[in-house]
Design an enzyme around this catalytic site. Structure first.
Site, PDB file in Angstrom:
ATOM      1  N   GLY A 126      -0.942   0.850  -4.988  1.00  0.00           N
ATOM      2  CA  GLY A 126      -2.253   0.293  -4.673  1.00  0.00           C
ATOM      3  C   GLY A 126      -3.328   0.948  -5.505  1.00  0.00           C
ATOM      4  O   GLY A 126      -3.422   2.185  -5.516  1.00  0.00           O
ATOM      5  N   CYS A 141       0.848  -1.186   0.000  1.00  0.00           N
ATOM      6  CA  CYS A 141       0.000   0.000   0.000  1.00  0.00           C
ATOM      7  C   CYS A 141       0.886   1.239   0.000  1.00  0.00           C
ATOM      8  O   CYS A 141       2.112   1.150   0.050  1.00  0.00           O
ATOM      9  CB  CYS A 141      -0.888   0.040   1.249  1.00  0.00           C
ATOM     10  SG  CYS A 141      -2.004  -1.348   1.406  1.00  0.00           S
ATOM     11  N   ASN A 171       0.712   0.312   5.923  1.00  0.00           N
ATOM     12  CA  ASN A 171       1.344  -0.380   4.815  1.00  0.00           C
ATOM     13  C   ASN A 171       2.188  -1.496   5.408  1.00  0.00           C
ATOM     14  O   ASN A 171       3.113  -1.232   6.174  1.00  0.00           O
ATOM     15  CB  ASN A 171       2.229   0.598   4.026  1.00  0.00           C
ATOM     16  CG  ASN A 171       3.057  -0.093   2.971  1.00  0.00           C
ATOM     17  OD1 ASN A 171       2.733  -1.196   2.540  1.00  0.00           O
ATOM     18  ND2 ASN A 171       4.128   0.560   2.552  1.00  0.00           N
ATOM     19  N   GLY A 172       1.861  -2.730   5.074  1.00  0.00           N
ATOM     20  CA  GLY A 172       2.640  -3.853   5.605  1.00  0.00           C
ATOM     21  C   GLY A 172       1.762  -5.030   5.949  1.00  0.00           C
ATOM     22  O   GLY A 172       0.597  -5.095   5.563  1.00  0.00           O
ATOM     23  N   TYR A 178      11.141  -4.048  -8.268  1.00  0.00           N
ATOM     24  CA  TYR A 178      10.036  -3.669  -9.165  1.00  0.00           C
ATOM     25  C   TYR A 178       8.956  -2.812  -8.533  1.00  0.00           C
ATOM     26  O   TYR A 178       8.112  -2.278  -9.228  1.00  0.00           O
ATOM     27  CB  TYR A 178       9.388  -4.910  -9.781  1.00  0.00           C
ATOM     28  CG  TYR A 178       8.284  -5.522  -8.960  1.00  0.00           C
ATOM     29  CD1 TYR A 178       6.937  -5.307  -9.294  1.00  0.00           C
ATOM     30  CD2 TYR A 178       8.555  -6.320  -7.861  1.00  0.00           C
ATOM     31  CE1 TYR A 178       5.914  -5.883  -8.546  1.00  0.00           C
ATOM     32  CE2 TYR A 178       7.549  -6.879  -7.117  1.00  0.00           C
ATOM     33  CZ  TYR A 178       6.224  -6.660  -7.459  1.00  0.00           C
ATOM     34  OH  TYR A 178       5.236  -7.230  -6.729  1.00  0.00           O
TER      35      TYR A 178
END
Lengths: 490, 490, 490, 490
Positions: free
Chosen positions: C38, C12, C114-115, C255
């Site tokens: 996201g 995210c 985020n995670g 990436y």
């Protein structure tokens, strides 16, 4: 007359205003009050200051089409016409939504049409052979092409000449940079009225209820064969033909128009109430209470109750919320559609002999459900009184009736109908009773009414619809079954 | 009692079904018939085969929320509960749409709630101090947190203990993987009924009209203080408290419930008709015709007409199409909103002394417009009969009345109201007349009705709303003005 | 380690700003630059003047969620946090869209995360046993419940104590009425940076590219185990734990992150270019031209070209327009999806030996299509160079890799992969080569990188994901197949 | 030539297929690959089994127009044509979306058009004087009316005669129940190619990339003055005029067409690369690295790098997500639009002398922002190389350039431009350099290219646009400013 006939076009509503600071808004309010005349599409065209026409149109209800404030705000101008359309699922195309706008010699012209032409197909073929190109399936384009082929220098003269070439039922509203025109067919099949705002601006609308909602004073009904021209010099009425004979659609009085509208001086609600009195007079059924099918038959039901001298009770309740749903009814869930729209009030009907009043029977399916619903709620007996005669023949002048094969009354005796519907007795208003109830103009044939759906005697030749003439190819058969469904769902 | 009071929560509708092959579809149909109880949001939760709950919820009407077939098709399961919400513009958040779904110990629990708790704020603060976290502004969460804090091993016992801690008006529907529960507050402020489908599946719903639409048989009203547990072994009813006293909301009979519903055995339509008879008996005005404000006052109007022995006429017509619009009415276009919804039928009222019947007066603005409309249509005089007593006090049990300062009757004498409204006379039903008209349970205080909006005598302590207690901070003041508007638009 | 593992949560992006006159707008611009992290949902929460939090959230791209100007305009306030979510089709529910907003003791708290936590399931169960109720499936709620269970008087202390209880990868942004907090896990698995606007306002964001787009100056990376508190007195950084060990996700460099971002001082584009040089150094294939798969592999391709001393050519073109379609590809139309996104340039590749560069191989399907496409366009041979090592193990710290069984490299030798893909040769970057290319911190294990996807050596215990521990029940298996599809479509 | 000129119409893309089982789907895929040629509207028309044409059209991207599966599924038929339109905000009307469908003599005819007629206004006036009615503002209708006025019995003959009457740039696709026709203007201003599927079905499309995406083999370019008729007997190519002179639009090569397309045998990517080499050969600037403006200038940038012998670096990153936003940029937030689309990579450009490559300069605003962005990211100097000559004159054959007054190069010397843009040096490709780079047909004037935007020498008379002739009234001035904006946002 072929056994298999159908009505091809749709009932609609039109509204126009000339030279008013709130032209688009007035038209919106006017069309809103005419929404019952068409729910499939709507559009408004205004004349902007530079004479160009600006349009906003779309599918669905007026409030769906104008679902963003800017859509109306952008229609800046002092004159406007609008249209609500009783379209059909088969002709989904946005290109059929009216008013249609045409461009010609640096001038824009907008047309809105309520009715159905009976020589549209042959006229169209003739025009196409002569090089005309059509972009919609609508009859409306025919008039525009005719106008362009006339040679007179004045637009009004070209319009008059063109109106003389078309046949059938029509109420047109036309907007150009110079004027707004309203034209009615020689039989006045469709209603059309002129009103005036307090500020002097003229209004033309399908029904008087649209005048009321914008606060306009009723001036007069447009008469058969008249062309009304409203421009900055005022309102000018002339005849484009003298070969006229009033035959206003009796179905307008029976179920189509709004109860608060007056048509040729006759109030629709009172006419319906009188039809109720008359059908009860002709058929004095033995009942404890009267129950009308809401909302369209409540006026007639009150007349039945007055005549029978028994209470008019609220034995059926209509759900006011939209019943469109994607649910595919399983076998088990059949009849759910009607149940979502109507409920019987057990406390009212239980143990009662019910005089059920409805305005018409098309396929009979809904009637059967309603009778069953009342009996399930405990009604001892259900006598069904229809406040109009049996519907046996199609309309060619602008309302979308059925294939004859699907009209219950075209294929069954009254007794057969009664049995299929499951009522204890079934009674229709007589045709003379209908004509008398409306009481329009006693010196005219059928008192000035078109009653062809009941007796098959059409007041005009049928042209393209005559026996042996092929049904117009541009019509879509799906449209019919769609409209059946629409009418059936009460 | 503070001068400034308000009703904080919303009226709603609930529907649930246990163990039926068409659970989501039934719930859809049931909610559709309860749409009049809430139009701002809707949701359905089903129990899927693996016991997890699947939800689809959204803002707007049920048909807007389920506007794609897959939304309902994806709710596969044999048990479901649903909710329609009378929300408020101020709490736009989707997080307040019910049923609320909670996750707890690998189990999902869904709650749907109709009513308003009077100790929600204090309970909430207590729970928060104890570590609870809330994700919505809704009262509904309070119950869930209470349940989780109980220590009994069985869910039903934890639920009962929790129900004993909350105060106010509530009708809860709860769905777990093992059962569907329905619970009613000790005063039975809100209606709740149990029904059964032919296949044996049990239904719980806010009104009997929802049973009718899905073809379920009415079994019984849920009684004050009862907990109903429906699971695979059947329907089990127990009391979670014996300290009960029936005080069903009289406004349900007056204007909120559907006319075809029965509440504690009394049909709503017939109760309204009787209110009409009673107000006319108490106030035998001199009139030629009776005109009811459609649709909510038509039942009462028929009673008035019977009592006065004069015709009940359709002098006002309601436009059945949505009137929402983005148009900002200019000074000139004021009152347009009411005109878009109601029209007077000149042919009916012209020259007549009209007994106008309405069910209640909130701010009085609409009444003023309607009287003006009738007079503009030629009514000789307009006598306004209200089929309920003057509305002076807020409701704390689940209906969204007004700030007292905006309730016309709280701030004006009847004569002042009459003058502002412009009626020739104004009459309210007396409170004893109201109680007698409904005729519920003569051995209970007020016959088992809550009539606090009229006399200010609340049947329970008001807890968080008592004098001096600050108005709950989680409430949004905007909500009130929004709901005012909503009620006013007829 | 079980044979069947999966990454459960999503990558995210977060963005927050404290005390800026354009807080919501800045957050919008910042999130827009993080959209690559996201695309399934987005939300912004602002602190309004009275300290309450206002949220707007929705499914889809940021520009879909904020598709009306009022949505952003209504978010009036000087501090805001926002979130873009790489969600999964299986968890369609709006309740999982972040930031989550909680209400507690008259205070609102918003969290964006985020995670992925590795002990979320066990913590959740413990909390639920203790009475906590969850309303979403998201890990994020766990932290909030932990905070509420702490007893320290200061929020920051409760937060620190809670952070010490959770495990895994996390970068949190928290907004209260008093401060904005940012917290990073003890391994710094996810990137998080602090910046400052010219007006002095502090920004926290997932990547430096979000600082650039709002014109903020980069201050520093948040370090593992740090808690950042930004309030009206400034920016305060402290450690909530000293047991830290940098292990930033190497896939961010490979990436995931945007090429213009710097992570711990290393520019992502340059790192990729170096990976390209390194893989070519390790595997000096015989080619005429280099072709990178656009857009993600263009940096690496330029490095390959530099190393091989041959031209870097545009042999593949990416269609910049959305390729979502409802078309169900028939047998005949298979591979159409890839063709709609990528085209080979025949004039470039015809007759050439092509060194094709891609950043990773997940299932191998897309690689097979691309190789086939190049050969159909006339490439003489295609040597596929992957600028990272073979992807064999799942991530538990926040990126959504595959079931091991679907990872091509987990189940095939390189030669088997080559044959299935149809390339003339296939080469991966070595793990030492990867670490060296990024060149982060040579004194840390793996230079401070997490490379567990390649060697299976996770830098922390896996807690709930350890062998024998059941996969969290709240996870949805559908999510995985959905995310597979999403990654595969280039 | 008047000082004030403008290009009035739009660039578009067309695609058609005859007799294929997946006609609508192929057309969808084909149009998707042509989406870069027009993003404002899209439509597909199929010939159903009974010969009637079915259409689905709408505003926006193809994926927006076909956002429900049924829209494509309902287009059942074996032949189809489609269109993507580079429209303008001013002509919002759905009636301008192509293909246009006309009804004539029980036959439907659909037209899709790419190009701009130079005698449309005069032809239209003539046709209107002769009775034709137009329903759109589009040039396309002119051809249809011309066809209907021809007297030859065969449609192809009427079409040829009509094509001889129109002037300007046009690539037409026409679908009737009997055949699909493709026609190109006598100068071949717009590209148009014929391909064939493996199953033998013929395809016609604007660019070869559309053949690739549907797996069709390239057969040949349509040549100036050709009419292609594809019917059940095969593909027949004839000339409707021999007065032809190839003048394919050089802007197709410079920036409009997709890099993987070939036009008259010249690959667009390679042509751009050569333009890059040539501009660097003509202007050997002193730079450390080359940076292309993504995505359109990357081909040219690679050529510049090759010529200069310095690295081609990714110094600018394009955000791949939509940047449409409702945010009204405040003074403070200016340039935000460009920042949302492009970012500089500081790690790449810092301390470097940058050769920045762009394909053209229109108003110069974007160039100024980009140069500023690079300098803010630390570029030591920025030398701007434009891979085409200065754009000074409008196009009348189908691409929407600017008012001359807004074209930077029309009103400034190169030195003035350089100063306004803020570059250290500014260089354009010479016109001979451009022509040589494309290297089309050396025996034709300008090698077969139209380069009038650069030298003002139009290959045909300009008819309605000639000096002194009034600008067509049907055009909307708003359109122009809208299109300016659109072009400027990169």
């Amino acid at each position: 007359m072929p056994a298999e006939l159908k009505g091809l076009n749709e009932e609609c509503g039109v509204f126009g205003v000339w030279d008013d600071s709130q032209a688009a808004q007035r038209t919106y309010f006017g069309l809103h009050s005419l929404q019952h005349r068409g729910q499939e599409g709507a559009g408004i065209v205004v004349k902007s200051e530079n004479g160009r026409l600006l349009a906003h149109k779309g599918l669905g209800l007026l409030s769906d089409v104008f679902d963003r404030p800017e859509y109306l705000d952008e229609l800046v101008g002092r004159s406007a016409i609008g249209h609500v359309r009783y379209g059909t699922a088969g002709s989904r195309g946005i290109e059929n939504i009216q008013p249609l706008v045409f461009h010609y010699l640096d001038e824009d012209i907008a047309l809105a049409h309520n009715g159905n032409l009976t020589n549209a197909v042959s006229m169209r073929r003739k025009l196409e052979s002569d090089g005309a190109i059509f972009q919609s399936n609508s009859d409306t384009e025919v008039l525009m092409h005719l106008i362009q082929r006339q040679k007179q220098p004045k637009f009004a003269d070209r319009l008059k000449a063109s109106l003389r070439e078309i046949r059938g039922g029509f109420a047109y509203l036309i907007l150009t940079k110079d004027a707004m025109y309203a034209a009615l067919d020689p039989n006045g099949f469709r209603p059309l009225v002129i009103g005036q705002l307090e500020n002097g601006s003229y209004i033309v609308a399908s029904e008087t209820c649209a005048l009321d909602v914008v606060g306009a004073k009723f001036l007069r009904d447009v008469q058969p064969g008249e062309l009304v021209q409203i421009d900055d010099s005022g309102c000018h009425i002339s005849k484009y033909t003298n070969d006229t004979q009033l035959a206003i659609c009796s179905m307008e009085y029976i179920y189509f128009a709004r109860p608060d509208s007056n048509i040729y001086g006759v109030n629709v609600h009172l006419a319906r109430q009188q039809m109720g009195r008359q059908v009860a007079l002709e058929n004095p059924v033995d009942a404890d209470i009267v129950v009308g099918v809401p909302n369209s038959s409540l006026s007639a039901a009150s007349g039945v109750a007055q005549q029978l001298g028994i209470p008019d009770e609220m034995g059926l309740i209509k759900n006011q919320y939209s019943s469109r749903t994607f649910i595919q009814p399983t076998q088990e869930l059949r009849e759910q559609g009607v149940k979502m729209k109507l409920s019987a009030v057990r406390a009212v009907v239980e143990g009662k002999k019910v005089a059920l009043v409805d305005d018409s029977i098309v396929r009979g399916t809904t009637s059967r459900y309603i009778v069953r619903m009342l009996k399930a709620a405990g009604a001892k007996s259900v006598h069904l009184l229809i406040s109009s005669p049996p519907l046996k023949y199609p309309c060619f002048y602008g309302i979308d009736i059925e294939h004859t094969r699907e009209l219950m009354a075209a294929n069954n005796t009254v007794e057969e109908m009664r049995e299929k519907i499951g009522a204890d007795s079934l009674h229709f208003l007589s045709l003379p009773g209908l004509i008398k109830s409306i009481g329009l103009k006693q010196d005219e044939p059928n008192d000035g009414l078109c009653v062809a759906y009941f007796d098959g005697k059409y007041p005009t030749p049928l042209y393209d619809y005559e026996d042996g003439f092929e049904t117009p190819k541009t019509a879509d058969d799906h449209a019919l079954s769609a409209s059946v469904k629409q009418h059936q769902v009460i």
